[in-house]
Design a protein around this motif. Structure first.
Motif, PDB file in Angstrom:
ATOM      1  N   HIS A   7       0.833  -1.202   0.000  1.00 27.42           N
ATOM      2  CA  HIS A   7       0.000   0.000   0.000  1.00 27.42           C
ATOM      3  C   HIS A   7       0.871   1.255   0.000  1.00 27.42           C
ATOM      4  CE1 HIS A   7      -3.427   2.562   0.659  1.00 27.42           C
ATOM      5  NE2 HIS A   7      -2.900   3.035   1.781  1.00 27.42           N
ATOM      6  N   ILE A   8       1.926   1.234   0.823  1.00 24.95           N
ATOM      7  CA  ILE A   8       2.844   2.378   0.879  1.00 24.95           C
ATOM      8  C   ILE A   8       3.519   2.580  -0.472  1.00 24.95           C
ATOM      9  CG2 ILE A   8       5.014   3.200   1.889  1.00 24.95           C
ATOM     10  CD1 ILE A   8       4.114   1.780   4.500  1.00 24.95           C
ATOM     11  N   LYS A   9       3.940   1.465  -1.093  1.00 26.37           N
ATOM     12  CA  LYS A   9       4.585   1.558  -2.416  1.00 26.37           C
ATOM     13  C   LYS A   9       3.631   2.160  -3.434  1.00 26.37           C
ATOM     14  CE  LYS A   9       6.746  -1.180  -6.046  1.00 26.37           C
ATOM     15  NZ  LYS A   9       7.082  -2.535  -6.529  1.00 26.37           N
ATOM     16  N   SER A  10       2.349   1.767  -3.368  1.00 27.30           N
ATOM     17  CA  SER A  10       1.357   2.296  -4.295  1.00 27.30           C
ATOM     18  C   SER A  10       1.179   3.796  -4.113  1.00 27.30           C
ATOM     19  CB  SER A  10       0.020   1.580  -4.088  1.00 27.30           C
ATOM     20  OG  SER A  10      -0.966   2.120  -4.926  1.00 27.30           O
ATOM     21  N   ILE A  11       1.145   4.256  -2.838  1.00 22.59           N
ATOM     22  CA  ILE A  11       0.991   5.679  -2.554  1.00 22.59           C
ATOM     23  C   ILE A  11       2.200   6.459  -3.077  1.00 22.59           C
ATOM     24  CG2 ILE A  11       0.917   7.391  -0.697  1.00 22.59           C
ATOM     25  CD1 ILE A  11      -0.681   5.344   0.944  1.00 22.59           C
ATOM     26  N   ILE A  12       3.392   5.914  -2.838  1.00 26.09           N
ATOM     27  CA  ILE A  12       4.609   6.580  -3.302  1.00 26.09           C
ATOM     28  C   ILE A  12       4.631   6.663  -4.821  1.00 26.09           C
ATOM     29  CG2 ILE A  12       7.128   6.364  -3.475  1.00 26.09           C
ATOM     30  CD1 ILE A  12       7.052   5.117  -0.640  1.00 26.09           C
ATOM     31  N   THR A  13       4.240   5.564  -5.478  1.00 20.68           N
ATOM     32  CA  THR A  13       4.217   5.533  -6.940  1.00 20.68           C
ATOM     33  C   THR A  13       3.277   6.594  -7.497  1.00 20.68           C
ATOM     34  OG1 THR A  13       4.720   3.185  -6.984  1.00 20.68           O
ATOM     35  CG2 THR A  13       3.722   4.101  -8.952  1.00 20.68           C
ATOM     36  N   THR A  14       2.068   6.685  -6.922  1.00 21.61           N
ATOM     37  CA  THR A  14       1.099   7.670  -7.390  1.00 21.61           C
ATOM     38  C   THR A  14       1.605   9.081  -7.131  1.00 21.61           C
ATOM     39  OG1 THR A  14      -0.693   6.140  -6.955  1.00 21.61           O
ATOM     40  CG2 THR A  14      -1.289   8.437  -7.212  1.00 21.61           C
ATOM     41  N   ALA A  15       2.203   9.296  -5.959  1.00 17.26           N
ATOM     42  CA  ALA A  15       2.733  10.612  -5.622  1.00 17.26           C
ATOM     43  C   ALA A  15       3.851  11.007  -6.575  1.00 17.26           C
ATOM     44  CB  ALA A  15       3.252  10.617  -4.180  1.00 17.26           C
ATOM     45  N   CYS A  16       4.689  10.041  -6.923  1.00 15.96           N
ATOM     46  CA  CYS A  16       5.770  10.308  -7.884  1.00 15.96           C
ATOM     47  C   CYS A  16       5.207  10.700  -9.232  1.00 15.96           C
ATOM     48  CB  CYS A  16       6.670   9.085  -8.028  1.00 15.96           C
ATOM     49  SG  CYS A  16       7.767   8.805  -6.638  1.00 15.96           S
ATOM     50  N   PHE A  17       4.116  10.037  -9.624  1.00 14.65           N
ATOM     51  CA  PHE A  17       3.510  10.372 -10.911  1.00 14.65           C
ATOM     52  C   PHE A  17       2.980  11.793 -10.896  1.00 14.65           C
ATOM     53  CE2 PHE A  17      -0.084  10.843 -13.743  1.00 14.65           C
ATOM     54  CZ  PHE A  17       0.520  10.533 -14.935  1.00 14.65           C
ATOM     55  N   ILE A  18       2.269  12.168  -9.809  1.00 18.47           N
ATOM     56  CA  ILE A  18       1.698  13.501  -9.728  1.00 18.47           C
ATOM     57  C   ILE A  18       2.801  14.547  -9.745  1.00 18.47           C
ATOM     58  CG2 ILE A  18       0.390  15.078  -8.248  1.00 18.47           C
ATOM     59  CD1 ILE A  18      -1.194  12.596  -7.299  1.00 18.47           C
ATOM     60  N   ALA A  19       3.865  14.305  -8.942  1.00 16.54           N
ATOM     61  CA  ALA A  19       4.988  15.240  -8.925  1.00 16.54           C
ATOM     62  C   ALA A  19       5.661  15.296 -10.284  1.00 16.54           C
ATOM     63  CB  ALA A  19       5.998  14.818  -7.857  1.00 16.54           C
ATOM     64  N   GLY A  20       5.867  14.121 -10.874  1.00 17.77           N
ATOM     65  CA  GLY A  20       6.506  14.066 -12.180  1.00 17.77           C
ATOM     66  C   GLY A  20       5.682  14.764 -13.240  1.00 17.77           C
ATOM     67  N   PHE A  21       4.376  14.604 -13.177  1.00 15.17           N
ATOM     68  CA  PHE A  21       3.508  15.222 -14.174  1.00 15.17           C
ATOM     69  C   PHE A  21       3.608  16.732 -14.108  1.00 15.17           C
ATOM     70  CE2 PHE A  21      -0.439  16.657 -16.071  1.00 15.17           C
ATOM     71  CZ  PHE A  21      -0.549  15.817 -17.166  1.00 15.17           C
ATOM     72  N   THR A  22       3.818  17.250 -12.881  1.00 15.13           N
ATOM     73  CA  THR A  22       3.939  18.697 -12.715  1.00 15.13           C
ATOM     74  C   THR A  22       5.278  19.194 -13.229  1.00 15.13           C
ATOM     75  OG1 THR A  22       2.521  18.597 -10.775  1.00 15.13           O
ATOM     76  CG2 THR A  22       3.861  20.564 -11.013  1.00 15.13           C
ATOM     77  N   VAL A  23       6.347  18.470 -12.846  1.00 15.57           N
ATOM     78  CA  VAL A  23       7.684  18.937 -13.192  1.00 15.57           C
ATOM     79  C   VAL A  23       8.038  18.630 -14.643  1.00 15.57           C
ATOM     80  CG1 VAL A  23      10.131  18.694 -12.611  1.00 15.57           C
ATOM     81  CG2 VAL A  23       8.419  18.648 -10.801  1.00 15.57           C
ATOM     82  N   PHE A  24       7.639  17.448 -15.112  1.00 15.63           N
ATOM     83  CA  PHE A  24       7.983  17.019 -16.460  1.00 15.63           C
ATOM     84  C   PHE A  24       6.720  16.970 -17.326  1.00 15.63           C
ATOM     85  CE2 PHE A  24      10.852  14.906 -13.443  1.00 15.63           C
ATOM     86  CZ  PHE A  24      12.071  15.396 -13.874  1.00 15.63           C
ATOM     87  N   ALA A  25       5.955  18.057 -17.291  1.00 16.66           N
ATOM     88  CA  ALA A  25       4.612  18.042 -17.865  1.00 16.66           C
ATOM     89  C   ALA A  25       4.603  17.731 -19.353  1.00 16.66           C
ATOM     90  CB  ALA A  25       3.908  19.366 -17.597  1.00 16.66           C
ATOM     91  N   GLN A  26       5.687  18.016 -20.051  1.00 18.95           N
ATOM     92  CA  GLN A  26       5.701  17.716 -21.470  1.00 18.95           C
ATOM     93  C   GLN A  26       6.968  16.953 -21.849  1.00 18.95           C
ATOM     94  OE1 GLN A  26       4.595  20.986 -24.071  1.00 18.95           O
ATOM     95  NE2 GLN A  26       2.489  20.814 -23.425  1.00 18.95           N
ATOM     96  N   ASP A  27       7.224  15.888 -21.105  1.00 23.76           N
ATOM     97  CA  ASP A  27       8.318  14.978 -21.415  1.00 23.76           C
ATOM     98  C   ASP A  27       7.747  13.680 -21.985  1.00 23.76           C
ATOM     99  OD1 ASP A  27       9.981  16.841 -20.338  1.00 23.76           O
ATOM    100  OD2 ASP A  27      11.098  15.440 -19.088  1.00 23.76           O
ATOM    101  N   VAL A  28       8.502  13.057 -22.876  1.00 20.98           N
ATOM    102  CA  VAL A  28       8.080  11.787 -23.470  1.00 20.98           C
ATOM    103  C   VAL A  28       9.231  10.792 -23.356  1.00 20.98           C
ATOM    104  CG1 VAL A  28       6.547  12.968 -25.086  1.00 20.98           C
ATOM    105  CG2 VAL A  28       8.854  12.367 -25.816  1.00 20.98           C
ATOM    106  N   ALA A  29       8.898   9.518 -23.426  1.00 22.58           N
ATOM    107  CA  ALA A  29       9.933   8.483 -23.315  1.00 22.58           C
ATOM    108  C   ALA A  29       9.565   7.273 -24.153  1.00 22.58           C
ATOM    109  CB  ALA A  29      10.131   8.075 -21.857  1.00 22.58           C
ATOM    110  N   VAL A  30      10.593   6.540 -24.559  1.00 27.86           N
ATOM    111  CA  VAL A  30      10.436   5.270 -25.269  1.00 27.86           C
ATOM    112  C   VAL A  30      10.504   4.146 -24.245  1.00 27.86           C
ATOM    113  CG1 VAL A  30      11.506   3.685 -26.922  1.00 27.86           C
ATOM    114  CG2 VAL A  30      11.440   6.139 -27.412  1.00 27.86           C
TER     115      VAL A  30
END
Length: 220
Positions: A7-30
């Motif tokens: 559960h903690i890992k899931s929360i951290i993963t989601t939080a990382c996504f939200i933070a990442g989406f803000t900071v790297f809002a227009q980044d793409v990857a292969v």
């Protein structure tokens, strides 16, 4: 204890996504995947598409294209992931769970069959979404008109089996989270002109359809 850690890992993963989406809002990857398929094919495709989008549809996408592994938490830094290849694809259980969480958290995955990928990716996507099927995306969907008009749906870029191009998708709560382009080979049309010697009008058609996908993800 194990469930608490998950559960903690899931929360951290989601939080990382939200933070990442803000900071790297227009980044793409292969996406790099297992199974032996050439995930690294079409190396000039995505950089060319990103440049075309930034020049023509007012996006501000980072032109530095990163590579991420399907099972890595790093995918949560990128709102847009791209996969391609000609052959086998394999997702482990961890890969599948990671991709599912990413897509349900707001991420988007475009899979472009470079010819030969289709039977493998369809099987592996059932690991990601056991209860969801790829469905044909209607020609009226915004992905076909958000920047450039494609009234007939997905364009044909390269001929392989004389089959009609298909745009298939997986939806979650009415949001298109995954796009699978098949019998079109958009990525070949995005590559440098000398790679496939495509006529300029064919390359432009591929780039415009790619721009629609990008705009649907980043602007729409």
């Amino acid at each position: 204890m194990k469930n608490s850690l998950l559960h903690i890992k899931s929360i951290i993963t989601t939080a990382c996504f939200i933070a990442g989406f803000t900071v790297f809002a227009q980044d793409v990857a292969v996406v790099k995947y297992d199974g032996g398929g050439d995930w690294y094919s079409n190396p000039t495709a995505l950089p060319n598409l990103v440049k075309f989008c930034n020049d023509n549809i007012e996006t501000n996408i980072n032109e530095s294209i990163e590579t991420v592994e399907a099972g890595s938490i790093d995918i949560f830094q990128y709102p847009f992931l791209h996969m391609t290849g000609h052959g086998n694809v394999f997702f482990s259980e961890d890969d599948a769970e990671n991709l599912r969480k990413y897509l349900l958290s707001g991420g988007f995955l475009h899979i472009d069959d470079n010819y030969g990928m289709e039977p493998f990716i369809k099987k592996e996507l059932k690991k990601v979404f056991p209860n969801k099927d790829l469905v044909e995306i209607p020609k009226t969907h915004p992905i076909f008109n958000v920047a450039y008009e494609f009234p007939n749906g997905l364009p044909k870029i390269h001929e392989h089996d004389a089959k009609a191009p298909q745009a298939l998708g997986i939806f979650h709560e009415n949001r298109l989270v995954l796009l699978f382009t098949f019998e079109s080979d958009l990525g070949d049309g995005w590559e440098d002109q000398e790679v496939h010697n495509d006529p300029e009008d064919v390359r432009l058609k591929a780039l415009k359809m790619g721009a629609n996908i990008m705009k649907y993800v980043f602007v729409n």
